[in-house]
Write an enzyme that holds these catalytic residues in place. Structure first.
Site, mmCIF file in Angstrom:
data_model
loop_
_atom_site.group_PDB
_atom_site.id
_atom_site.type_symbol
_atom_site.label_atom_id
_atom_site.label_comp_id
_atom_site.label_asym_id
_atom_site.label_seq_id
_atom_site.Cartn_x
_atom_site.Cartn_y
_atom_site.Cartn_z
ATOM 1 C CB CYS A 25 22.320 39.002 24.548
ATOM 2 S SG CYS A 25 21.659 39.012 26.229
ATOM 3 C CG HIS A 28 23.345 34.437 27.269
ATOM 4 N ND1 HIS A 28 22.925 35.638 26.733
ATOM 5 C CD2 HIS A 28 23.301 33.534 26.251
ATOM 6 C CE1 HIS A 28 22.654 35.474 25.442
ATOM 7 N NE2 HIS A 28 22.867 34.208 25.136
ATOM 8 C CB CYS A 79 20.626 37.853 30.444
ATOM 9 S SG CYS A 79 20.769 36.646 29.103
ATOM 10 C CG HIS A 89 18.916 46.564 57.856
ATOM 11 N ND1 HIS A 89 18.665 45.272 58.247
ATOM 12 C CD2 HIS A 89 19.726 47.100 58.809
ATOM 13 C CE1 HIS A 89 19.305 45.029 59.381
ATOM 14 N NE2 HIS A 89 19.944 46.122 59.736
ATOM 15 C CB CYS A 108 23.757 40.091 28.944
ATOM 16 S SG CYS A 108 24.173 38.352 28.606
ATOM 17 C CB CYS A 123 16.070 43.534 59.991
ATOM 18 S SG CYS A 123 15.530 44.063 58.354
#
Length: 862
Positions: free
Chosen positions: A210, A240, A227, A822, A207, A341
């Site tokens: 931070c 944040h 974050c 997937h 972040c 899928c």
């Protein structure tokens, strides 16, 4: 009254306002205003994949709010007598160039009021959309254009407005939960991205405000990494990312660590909900992120530097090859609704099988004609609809030839509808299922069994198409001390092959790779090129046939616990053999993981040597004696925990589930109600019951003081009336037996699951004790039961034959676990392999048969 009069056509005077009102008077009692909870199907036909985009548009009943394409509207009118429908049509119009050289819009109705996806192949600079709505009165097809507020009665105007503004029918009553896909963000198409030179590294994220390195979000406007706090998983953070939105107003962010070639978790701060970003690949590329090189991670420390996963995604999807698109019947793609899928892959394989084609598409007219008043809630109708959509070729047409494009564009662009969107099918088939109704990735094998269970419960005609998968397994259990044996049979639909890792043929390479990988991880360097374990198929087959130890075995010969082994053989061979490679397992921390191995599956498979032989000369059977049940002399005065211990709950299975994060009491109930059959079966019980209000409550035994008189065996729930627990009934029904047989067997054996199965096989003609109420209930559950009767046989229907098979399809999985990744399907059609990757259907150049997860074999006639 002439139709032209309604339009004032032919130079005639406009129809007076009162005339329209008089025309609608006879039908006013049938016109309803949609209420909260009514499902309004204004984007899809109940019997086909026609929509307002289709050439004939869509007709929505003003009483039931069901949608019908042009081919099916007459059926609904004849069946119900409903006369008033709203006809919805979306037109794609070519813009007319203006005097300044720019394009001027040619509009009849500037308002777009239909919640439809736009055609991404059309340029917004050259084309625009126009939505048209009108009321149509059957049987004479009188049309009243909308809006027509001055002429329509107030009730009709209100009903029309409510219908056009109704929300998606796939939203649940709870507005915070969805049956279907996330909605595309309104910011996705017009998102502005700053050209600030920001490039996001493949690892080491933190972040910017931070020191947090988890739950990080990439803002798609300026590339800030911040974050989170209150998003999908509720994990901790300092908020944040949200503060940044409030300060700058940049609306969309993607969670780092969730980006895969299949998509990513995107959140809209402005819309305050998770959303889809149809342009996510372009938005990520702006910051140097290539989705095809990404793989989901749990801690966000490493992502697209993991070459092994890149290899898997590319090999299975045959990336980098020029694959030729396929069109026509049987080559129709299916839209991914957001981690759907697994459903697409399974249904493509299912409808490549002739028995399913005949049962649903072959019986389509009869199924549709006798469908219930709400066909969206009927299994056979939705199966027939899906099968026709995949097999008709109506939604898989090649592009228009280049010499015709200009001629077509001069009039009105008719969009090419390739592929189908199985929203209605998924909403119904996953209804009330806590996992399949979610937007999370699922296990294709579990969905296959779920589908087979629904096929069994909804018979169509005298033939049950799921019969082709069903087979009998003979289990030989031997007491190691007395050497006596017991033979039992059970029904199954899938052959599960263990992965014999110890038989890898490239062990030296694997050891060297692991050393290099650890060194690279310690030095925070990209890992070396993957070395995948190569496992001989014969070793997996050998592991399947070898004896397995029986945990907590109670020997009826010794009247005590002893060591026991169990061997499985085929008592019958199915018409179609489904083979699952057990790649998914749990790590030491009980986090699901996947074994990345290569198994060279044979095109021709011969398993005749696995045919069961039954009791052999010289073998002595174990006595048919049930384990004793220890009941406290004074249950009311006995500590509850000690009573549960007397019921012999498998504590090892309980702890396995508890370590996965489930409540301890819920784990006890799961193991208890599934008869100590193991953690895997108990896990399925948990998934099916985790939304119940008493899920985490302690195990409550009914009629506590009357246990001894009830005579209940240790594997069943204790009930005074001896009515079997619904969980046990469901387990037996899932094996292919009728409900009344399951109930009778459990009652006869005092709710002992294992003995109930033995009883079923030893009583081919059960007594006539089935409760009429149960039969009535089953009839009500099957809306087509009155005309599509199943066979009267109560024995499992088995299609035995030689055990020699040919491979015709396989489903592959990409990713680290069943909870992510997937699925892709490969099928052999007309002598060549075809890859089905959601909407993309192409001729396969290099089918990765060694990396499959589920394989489909067809019996070779002798």
């Amino acid at each position: 009254m002439q139709r032209a009069a309604l339009f004032g056509g032919g130079g005639d005077a406009q129809m007076a306002a009162g005339d329209v009102g008089e025309l609608l008077v006879p039908y006013m009692p049938t016109i309803r205003v949609p209420k909260s909870g009514d499902r309004v199907y204004k984007t899809e036909c109940a019997f086909s994949y026609d929509s307002p985009d289709s050439e004939g548009g869509l007709y929505v009943c003003m009483n039931t709010f069901l949608g019908f394409g042009r081919e099916h509207i007459e059926r609904h009118y004849r069946k119900t007598g409903q006369c008033v429908y709203m006809h919805l049509k979306r037109h794609v119009i070519e813009k007319v160039p203006g005097a300044s050289g720019g394009a001027l819009p040619k509009r009849r109705n500037a308002k777009l009021f239909l919640d439809l996806e736009t055609n991404g192949d059309l340029s917004s600079d050259d084309f625009e959309y126009e939505d048209e709505a009108k009321l149509v009165i059957f049987p004479d097809h009188y049309e009243i254009s909308l809006p027509n507020i001055e002429e329509l009665p107030a009730l009709v105007t209100i009903a029309c407005d409510a219908l056009l503004s109704a929300k998606s029918p796939y939203r649940k009553q709870d507005p915070d939960s969805w049956e279907e896909e996330l909605q595309a963000s309104k910011h996705a198409k017009t998102l502005v991205q700053l050209d600030n030179g920001v490039r996001i590294p493949p690892s080491g994220w933190k972040c910017s405000k931070c020191d947090l390195r988890e739950n990080l979000w990439l803002n798609l406007t300026d590339g800030s990494v911040l974050c989170g706090k209150w998003f999908f998983d509720g994990s901790g953070g300092n908020g944040h990312a949200l503060e940044h939105y409030k300060e700058m107003g940049y609306p969309l962010a993607v969670k780092l660590g969730t980006i895969t070639p299949d998509g990513a978790d995107v959140y809209s701060f402005d819309e305050e909900e998770p959303v889809l970003d149809p342009h996510i690949a372009k938005h990520l590329a702006h910051f140097g992120i290539d989705m095809l090189q990404m793989q989901v991670t749990e801690n966000g420390l490493r992502d697209n530097d993991i070459k092994p996963r890149v290899s898997e995604w590319e090999v299975i999807q045959e990336a980098g090859m020029k694959l030729k698109p396929m069109y026509g019947p049987g080559y129709t793609g299916m839209k991914n609704l957001g981690n759907s899928c697994y459903l697409n892959a399974v249904m493509q394989a299912i409808f490549s099988i002739p028995e399913f084609q005949r049962a649903y598409v072959g019986n389509l007219p009869r199924i549709f004609d006798y469908s219930p008043l709400d066909p969206t809630q009927d299994f056979n109708t939705q199966m027939a609809k899906l099968g026709h959509g995949l097999l008709s070729g109506q939604y898989s047409k090649p592009p228009v030839k280049s010499e015709l494009i200009e001629q077509v564009m001069k009039e009105e662009h008719k969009p090419q509808h390739n592929g189908i969107s199985p929203r209605m099918f998924k909403a119904f088939i996953s209804k009330d299922h806590p996992e399949f109704s979610s937007n999370r990735q699922q296990d294709a094998q579990e969905f296959f069994l779920h589908l087979i269970n629904l096929v069994e419960r909804n018979p169509v005609g005298s033939e049950n198409p799921s019969d082709v998968f069903r087979f009998l397994v003979e289990e030989r259990t031997q007491c190691c001390q007395s050497r006596k044996v017991r033979y039992t049979e059970r029904v199954d639909y899938i052959m599960q092959l263990p992965v014999a890792m110890e038989a890898a043929t490239n062990k030296d390479e694997l050891i060297a790779y692991e050393l290099k990988r650890r060194e690279a991880e310690a030095a925070r360097r990209p890992p070396p090129e993957l070395v995948r374990a190569k496992i001989p198929f014969s070793a997996c087959l050998q592991a399947f046939s070898e004896p397995n130890n029986v945990d907590d075995f109670w020997s009826s010969a010794l009247q005590a616990k002893s060591a026991g082994v169990k061997t499985s053989r085929f008592a019958s061979f199915p018409e179609y053999l489904v083979v699952q490679i057990k790649k998914f397992t749990f790590g030491l921390d009980w986090v699901p993981k996947k074994l990345d191995v290569s198994i060279e599956m044979p095109d021709i498979l011969d398993i005749n040597h696995l045919r069961a032989v039954g009791l052999q000369p010289g073998e002595e059977e174990l006595p048919d004696v049930a384990p004793p049940i220890i009941i406290p002399d004074d249950p009311k005065g006995t500590d509850f925990s000690s009573f549960l211990a007397a019921l012999d709950i498998d504590e090892s299975a309980v702890m396995q589930l508890a370590e996965m994060g489930f409540p301890l009491e819920a784990c006890r109930k799961a193991v208890y109600y599934t008869g100590n059959l193991g953690a895997e079966v108990a896990f399925n019980w948990i998934i099916a019951h985790m939304e119940e209000p008493d899920f985490a409550e302690p195990l409550a035994i009914s009629a506590f003081g009357g246990v001894a008189s009830a005579g209940v065996a240790g594997l069943g729930a204790v009930r005074l009336d001896n009515q079997p627990p619904e969980e046990m009934v469901a387990i037996i029904i899932s094996m292919g037996f009728q409900r009344n047989v399951a109930i009778q067997a459990l009652k006869t054996t005092n709710n002992n699951l294992e003995r109930a199965l033995e009883w079923i096989f030893s009583h081919p003609e059960p007594e006539e004790e089935s409760e009429p109420a149960l039969d009535v209930m089953d009839m009500e559950n099957n809306v087509n039961a009155n005309i599509l009767l199943a066979t009267g046989s109560e024995e499992p229907r088995i299609k035995d034959g030689p055990g020699r098979y040919e491979l015709f399809g396989f489903i592959s999985h990409m990713g680290t676990s069943t909870m992510s990744g997937h699925y892709v399907c490969h099928l052999k059609k007309e002598g060549r392999w075809v890859i089905y990757n959601d909407l993309k259907v192409c001729a396969s150049e290099r089918p990765p048969k060694d990396l499959g997860y589920i394989y489909f074999y067809h019996r070779i006639p002798s």
